[in-house]
Motif scaffolding. Structure first.
Motif, short mmCIF file in Angstrom:
data_model
loop_
_atom_site.label_atom_id
_atom_site.label_comp_id
_atom_site.label_asym_id
_atom_site.label_seq_id
_atom_site.Cartn_x
_atom_site.Cartn_y
_atom_site.Cartn_z
N ALA A 167 6.12 38.08 43.11
CA ALA A 167 5.59 39.38 43.44
C ALA A 167 3.65 39.04 43.47
O ALA A 167 3.09 38.89 44.56
CB ALA A 167 5.62 40.56 42.94
N SER A 168 3.17 38.85 42.63
CA SER A 168 1.85 38.80 42.60
C SER A 168 1.01 36.77 43.20
O SER A 168 0.64 37.51 43.44
CB SER A 168 1.67 38.17 41.12
N ARG B 142 0.83 38.27 46.83
CA ARG B 142 -0.04 39.32 46.58
C ARG B 142 -1.54 38.20 46.97
O ARG B 142 -2.36 38.75 47.62
CB ARG B 142 -0.94 40.13 45.18
N GLU B 143 -1.90 37.08 45.36
CA GLU B 143 -2.37 36.50 45.79
C GLU B 143 -2.85 35.75 46.76
O GLU B 143 -4.01 35.28 47.62
CB GLU B 143 -3.42 35.60 44.21
N GLY C 149 -2.20 36.15 49.90
CA GLY C 149 -2.76 37.61 51.02
C GLY C 149 -1.12 37.57 51.67
O GLY C 149 -1.84 38.14 53.21
N THR D 121 1.69 39.53 52.97
CA THR D 121 2.04 41.27 53.63
C THR D 121 3.36 41.23 53.93
O THR D 121 3.34 42.16 54.11
CB THR D 121 0.72 41.78 53.41
#
Length: 58
Positions: free
Chosen positions: A33-34, A37-38, A40, A42
């Motif tokens: 998940a991280s 996020r890094e 981008g 979504t």
């Protein structure tokens, strides 16, 4: 530390597979998940651990 293969289901209907390093499967989900996020990303709908692998190259 163990290596886990994770699969990400996305809204755009393109599956993504990658390997992560974590102590346990729950940690692999958090790492995945991280990483998303890094990058981008979504439009992820689901992240699941496919299984444990021997190395990051599997």
């Amino acid at each position: 530390m163990a290596f886990f293969k994770v699969q990400v289901k996305r809204e755009s209907n393109t599956l993504r597979h990658f390997n992560v390093v974590a102590d346990r499967p729950q940690g692999a989900l958090q790492v995945a998940a991280s990483q998303l996020r890094e990058e981008g990303i979504t439009d992820a709908r689901a992240i699941e651990v496919i299984g444990q692998v021997q190395s990051l190259r599997d």
